[in-house]
Structure formats: C-alpha cells, structure tokens
Scaffold this motif. Structure first.
Motif, PDB file in Angstrom:
ATOM      1  N   GLN A  83      54.272 111.757   5.340  1.00 28.71           N
ATOM      2  CA  GLN A  83      55.334 110.566   5.665  1.00 28.71           C
ATOM      3  C   GLN A  83      56.474 110.954   5.901  1.00 28.71           C
ATOM      4  O   GLN A  83      57.641 110.551   6.574  1.00 28.71           O
ATOM      5  CB  GLN A  83      55.846 109.901   4.665  1.00 28.71           C
ATOM      6  CG  GLN A  83      53.572 109.528   3.727  1.00 28.71           C
ATOM      7  CD  GLN A  83      52.784 108.408   5.003  1.00 28.71           C
ATOM      8  OE1 GLN A  83      53.967 107.829   5.740  1.00 28.71           O
ATOM      9  NE2 GLN A  83      51.558 108.514   5.015  1.00 28.71           N
ATOM     10  N   LEU A 141      57.173 111.843   9.646  1.00 29.71           N
ATOM     11  CA  LEU A 141      56.816 111.008  10.315  1.00 29.71           C
ATOM     12  C   LEU A 141      58.114 110.668  10.137  1.00 29.71           C
ATOM     13  O   LEU A 141      59.103 110.173  11.212  1.00 29.71           O
ATOM     14  CB  LEU A 141      56.415 109.552   9.646  1.00 29.71           C
ATOM     15  CG  LEU A 141      54.748 109.678   9.627  1.00 29.71           C
ATOM     16  CD1 LEU A 141      53.376 108.585   9.423  1.00 29.71           C
ATOM     17  CD2 LEU A 141      54.690 109.643  11.574  1.00 29.71           C
ATOM     18  N   GLY A 196      57.260 109.483  18.647  1.00 35.73           N
ATOM     19  CA  GLY A 196      56.595 108.264  17.616  1.00 35.73           C
ATOM     20  C   GLY A 196      55.324 107.268  17.081  1.00 35.73           C
ATOM     21  O   GLY A 196      54.758 107.440  16.204  1.00 35.73           O
ATOM     22  N   ALA A 207      52.865 110.292  16.470  1.00 36.49           N
ATOM     23  CA  ALA A 207      52.256 111.024  14.939  1.00 36.49           C
ATOM     24  C   ALA A 207      51.861 109.528  13.930  1.00 36.49           C
ATOM     25  O   ALA A 207      51.096 109.536  13.582  1.00 36.49           O
ATOM     26  CB  ALA A 207      53.776 111.332  14.723  1.00 36.49           C
ATOM     27  N   ILE A 208      52.589 108.089  14.025  1.00 39.85           N
ATOM     28  CA  ILE A 208      51.962 107.134  13.504  1.00 39.85           C
ATOM     29  C   ILE A 208      50.880 107.172  13.362  1.00 39.85           C
ATOM     30  O   ILE A 208      50.064 106.820  12.164  1.00 39.85           O
ATOM     31  CB  ILE A 208      52.880 106.103  14.147  1.00 39.85           C
ATOM     32  CG1 ILE A 208      54.484 106.037  12.816  1.00 39.85           C
ATOM     33  CG2 ILE A 208      51.973 104.580  12.679  1.00 39.85           C
ATOM     34  CD1 ILE A 208      55.472 105.085  13.595  1.00 39.85           C
ATOM     35  N   ALA A 226      49.355 109.868  11.563  1.00 37.30           N
ATOM     36  CA  ALA A 226      48.858 109.767   9.960  1.00 37.30           C
ATOM     37  C   ALA A 226      48.353 108.509   9.577  1.00 37.30           C
ATOM     38  O   ALA A 226      48.444 108.589   8.656  1.00 37.30           O
ATOM     39  CB  ALA A 226      50.454 109.115   9.727  1.00 37.30           C
ATOM     40  N   VAL A 265      55.578 103.837   8.213  1.00 37.66           N
ATOM     41  CA  VAL A 265      54.740 103.313   9.967  1.00 37.66           C
ATOM     42  C   VAL A 265      55.589 101.892  10.132  1.00 37.66           C
ATOM     43  O   VAL A 265      55.530 102.257  10.981  1.00 37.66           O
ATOM     44  CB  VAL A 265      53.340 103.766   8.874  1.00 37.66           C
ATOM     45  CG1 VAL A 265      52.422 102.638  10.076  1.00 37.66           C
ATOM     46  CG2 VAL A 265      52.847 104.349   8.957  1.00 37.66           C
TER      47      VAL A 265
END
Lengths: 295, 320
Positions: A225, A228, A262, A265-266, A269, B144
């Motif tokens: 996180q 991120l 981005g 990556a999100i 994750a 997120v």
C-alpha cells in the motif's frame, strides 16, 4: 407473498432497475482500472473517452513487475499478512477461551478490555511505546500493536460461551487438560468464526497503510500500500515535485504514462482480495451477524 | 460443572461466611493453564493499550526524546492553553464537524435506503448478486479508492472527458477547495454504504412474517407496510448506530484525508485527527500533539456517553 397492485409492480421494477444502476456504479471503477492498465501509451494519450482499448498491451505490467521495489513490497506484505493473521487468531482465541471459562479474576480482565473501547492513549503515546519496544522499522510494528481487536475478542468469547458447557466438563472428567479442551473441542467447533475473523484480519493486514507510514522508514520494509501511494497518489498531487520528473521520464523513454502504471499496480494489489472474495463472502455475513447480536 | 456450582454457592453465602482464600488459591491453581492462555492477551493489552494511556502524561510535559518520559520537564496545562491559542483551531474544528455532519446527513440515510431497497427484492439470485457487488468496495484499501479517484479526475480522466464531450469547462476537482469534503463524502459512500447494509439486513430478517401477513389482511399497501412494520423494526439498530456515529463525530480517520489533501486543499481539509499526525509525527511536536489527542479523546468520551444517555431517554436500548 401477497397480491400486488399495478402501482406496486411499477415500484418493484423501478427498485430492481435502480439497484442495477447502483451495482454498476460500484463495479465500474474496477472495470475502468482493468481497461486503463492494458492500454498502450499512444492510445491513452490520444483517446478522449477510453472505455475499451483497441489493442491490449502489457507495458504497464512489465514496468511494475520489473520494479524490484514493487516485488519486494509484495513479498513483505504477504509475510505480514500470513504471520499477522496467525498471530491475531492465536492471541484472540486463546484469550477469548480463557475469558469464557469460570476463572477467578476474569471480571477484572473483561473490564480491562471493555475500558479500551472508551478511552485510548492515542496516536502519539502509542507511537512512543512502539518505539520503546524496539519495533520501529521492523515488520512486527505492523503486527504486534494491533494483534487483538477488543471487539473481535468479545464476540469470540461470546461464541465460545455458546458451546455447551457439558462438552468441556465431560472432556475434563475424562482426563483432558485445558489445553486439550481448547485445541480439540473449542477450536474445531469454532471454524466458522475463525474463518470469518481470519479473513477480516488478512484483508486488514493486506491493506495496512497508515501503520506502515508511521512505523517504517526503511523502504526495503515497505508494504504494497505504501508503494501504491508512491505510484498513484504522490505522482498526482500538485504539491509534489514528482509529477514533473515522472512526466519528463515518460517523454524521454516512452514509458507507459503514470495513470496506466498506477492502474496496473492497483489491480495487482487488489487481485488477492478479489481472489479470496468468493470464499470470504461465504463467511463474512456470519461474522458480522455474530457482531450484530449484541454481546 | 463443579466450578459453576462453586460460583453460585459462593455468591449466595454471606460475605462473612465466604470461603477462605485458600480455596480461591486452589481454584486458581486448578485453572493455572487458563491463566497461561490468558497471559499473552493480558500482556498485549497492558503493553499496547495501557502503557500508552500512562504515556499520555507527556501531554503535561515538555517531552524530549533525549531526556525521555521520566526526565522531561513538567509544564502543567501549558499545551492545552496552546491549543486554544492556536489560530487554526476554529477552522480545524469546523472542518471536522462539517465532514461528520455531511456523513450523518447523507451517508447514513443512504445506507438505510439501500438496505430497504435490497430487502424489497423478491428474486433471491438477483438479490445475492447485487449484495456481493455492493459489499466489494469495503475490502479495497483507501489508497486504491483514492488512486481510482485520482485517475478518474486526472486531465485525461473520465470526468474531464465527459465534460469535454458535453462542451463544459474542464476543471481539476482534486485541487479545488470547494470539492474536497464532497469528494471525501462520495468516496466514503462508495466504499462503505454497501457493507453498512449488512447490519440493517440482519435486523430486517428478524422481523416476524406474521406482522406483514396481518398487515396485508388489513389491506395495507407495500408502502404502508414499510412505514408501519419495516421501519419500526429498524429503530433499535438505527439508534445504536447513531450513538456510535455521534460518539465518533470528532474521528474522521487519517488515511483518506492524508491521501487526498494537497497544498491547495490544506486549509479546508485539515481535521483533528490529521492535525495530530502532522504536528506529532511530521513536526515531532510530541507533547502538543498528545495534548491535542487527549483533548479530542475526552470530548469524544463525553459525546458517546451523552449520546447513549439520550437514546435511553428516547426509550431505545443504547449501547451500554
């Protein structure tokens, strides 16, 4: 169930349609993230409203998977999630079992737990204790200070107390030790609660962010996180120098744009959560119901 | 069984006739393994919950990391005075209460409405599918959510694209002070509303079906049934959740705000929780920050006890 008038039928259909729209709004961001993450540099820059890429490319994924820091943070997070969940469950269930037995002094211990609902030391004193116990810059700082949730503890104790006492007493008369009662009777009968709480704990550890910011200075220890945040948030804010640097880099080397990186990556994750979700779902309603039945 | 009997016996006999302490000790010795099982948990609560409570005393000191908690100078209420002298305090308090009020006014009723809508669905497969989807955002992290919002609102993002297609002026909502709180609210609604319905749905599933049948026999419409049967059944749950919300009026959380805030929204976005973090951790002003945190906790404690009393006055059960 009962006769419906025409007006009610219309309301019914409106309800069904409106809920469809709400669900679509909930799911759309996930879809959009998937689409953007697979879009090429050129297409992302030239398309006004991107809803479906003409060509699906892996550039962004190649970029993040080749990042040593990204992969290392995933390793750290997996470790914290696995060890953290085991410790959470072990500490919560042993204490809950102890408090469910008629042991002298349990009222004081119960009170000690309840008091933490009303009052806490707060961020700064807790930080100083974590520092004093030597956990700063170790993964343990993300595991030990939050190992027991008082709320989960009390729910679990309530559940254990619901297990018929005769079962435990009979085992003890047959010569079983307390330890054996706990491991051979209580735990096997509590699988649903353990599964529900275990999954909640695991998601919590996977999503740990603030504690990591607070307690970890060493980038080698960072969790997914935190990485991120470096990728998707810090590259966007007006206050940071990073975007200009990153934009420069993008132009020079034709790297994928920050947004597609981005999103990739999100997605990476979030995949573990999406992966356990169907399994999770079976249990969590039960877990929350246990909480809802006030104990 | 024996321990239960012992307990009832020891409770029923007068204090003067209570068993001598020897038997208490032997009972404790008998259950020594239970204490062993309790030990890690007790150690956890002492170290990570109670020692920090003692550590609050740095709020009354000029704490320095070099001298430590036992050798720092005592300054009494100086840091608390500092709080009231802080020129930003009014704005920070306003931001905090404003965000809480927005959540109470919008997020809370939306959750109830969603639960009622889900409850009216007759097709079980459809209901379950919608539920799975609306629960999902609860499980993703704030990073997120904010990452998605940033991408949606970026120059090439979907919001500006839409505005462009409609020939409306494009703008950057992320750096617009007026949009900061509404964005926090919308993100919160997206992430948590679905999950929040679980507790309402649990309460709704406990309603006795005969009440509906009786209502139908009496000729009540669906709307009337909702008004006279469904909503009253939710009263206790709504009251309970309202107390909890009121008790947390000053808690806005940190993660969401620290991820959203930037130089241009700093003034409208700083809440009490975030300020404690900025002062304490970023500026290493431990004592002032601890005082600020204590001030916040005490008001929170008063609020939660007060709200609980209030709900009891209105004839509901309350949280404790």
């Amino acid at each position: 169930m009962h006769f419906r008038t025409r007006g009610e039928l219309v309301v019914d259909r409106l309800n069904v349609a409106l809920l469809f729209v709400i669900a679509a709004l909930m799911i759309f961001p996930f879809f959009y993230m998937l689409v953007v993450s697979f879009t090429s540099y050129r297409e992302y820059m030239n398309t006004d409203l991107l809803l479906w890429p003409k060509t699906w490319v892996l550039d962004s994924y190649r970029y993040i998977f080749s990042s040593k820091q990204f992969m290392q943070s995933i390793g750290n997070t997996v470790w914290i999630t696995v060890i953290g969940t085991v410790i959470d469950l072990a500490m919560t269930s042993t204490m809950a079992y102890g408090l469910s037995r008629q042991v002298p002094g349990r009222k004081y211990i119960n009170f000690m737990v309840l008091l933490t609902f009303l009052f806490s030391g707060g961020m700064i004193p807790t930080y100083l204790v974590v520092k004093a116990t030597g956990l700063i810059d170790t993964s343990w700082a993300l595991i030990l200070p939050g190992a027991i949730s008082a709320f989960n503890l009390l729910i679990m104790r309530q559940f254990f107390m619901g297990i018929p006492n005769e079962l435990t007493e009979a085992a003890i008369i047959d010569g079983a030790s307390e330890m054996k009662v706990y491991t051979h009777i209580i735990l096997p009968l509590s699988k649903p609660v353990l599964a529900a709480f275990g999954l909640f704990c695991a998601v919590g550890h996977w999503n740990t962010f603030f504690d990591a910011i607070l307690y970890l200075n060493n980038p080698d220890k960072w969790t997914i996180q935190v990485i991120l945040r470096q990728i998707v948030v810090l590259s966007d804010t007006a206050s940071s120098l990073k975007p200009t640097l990153m934009a420069q880099q993008v132009r020079d080397q034709h790297l994928p744009p920050p947004e597609t990186i981005g999103m990739a990556a999100i997605l990476v994750a979030t995949v573990p959560i999406l992966f356990v979700y169907p399994f999770l779902q079976k249990h969590f309603a039960k877990g929350v119901m246990l909480g809802a039945v006030k104990g | 069984m024996s321990s239960v009997i012992e307990e009832t016996v020891s409770r029923s006999v007068p204090v003067s006739l209570k068993r001598p302490s020897k038997s208490l000790l032997s009972r404790m010795w008998h259950m020594r393994f239970i204490y062993l099982l309790l030990l890690p948990g007790i150690a956890y609560f002492v170290i990570y919950k109670y020692v920090p409570m003692v550590g609050i005393m740095i709020a009354f000191q000029d704490y320095s990391a070099f001298t430590g908690i036992w050798h720092s100078d005592w300054v009494g209420f100086a840091h608390f005075k500092e709080i009231f002298d802080d020129p930003d305090i009014v704005q920070i308090l306003f931001n905090t209460l404003y965000l809480s009020l927005l959540q109470l006014l919008f997020a809370f009723p939306v959750g109830i409405a969603l639960a009622l809508m889900l409850n009216e669905l007759r097709n079980h497969a459809y209901k379950r599918t919608i539920q799975s989807i609306v629960y999902l955002p609860h499980f993703v992290s704030w990073i997120v959510v904010i990452g998605l919002v940033n991408t949606f609102l970026s120059e090439k993002g979907i919001v500006n694209s839409m505005l462009g297609l409609l020939h409306l002026p494009q703008s950057n909502l992320l750096t617009s002070p007026g949009w900061f709180m509404p964005l926090l609210l919308l993100e919160g609604i997206w992430k948590e509303t679905g999950w929040g319905t679980i507790i309402f749905l649990a309460a709704l599933s406990g309603i006795n079906n005969e009440l509906y049948e009786a209502g139908v026999v009496d000729g009540a419409s669906r709307m009337r049934l909702m008004w006279h049967v469904t909503l009253p059944a939710l009263r206790g749950t709504i009251a309970l959740l309202l107390i909890l919300q009121l008790g947390h009026v000053l808690d806005t959380g940190i993660e969401q705000i620290m991820l959203m805030i930037n130089a241009l929204t700093k003034d409208v976005g700083t809440t009490l929780d975030y300020y404690v973090y900025v002062k304490g951790i970023l500026n290493a002003d431990f004592s002032f920050s601890a005082a600020f945190g204590l001030f916040k906790s005490l008001i929170g404690l008063i609020l939660i006890l007060g709200a609980n009393k209030l709900t009891k006055k209105f004839g509901e059960e309350g949280a404790f």
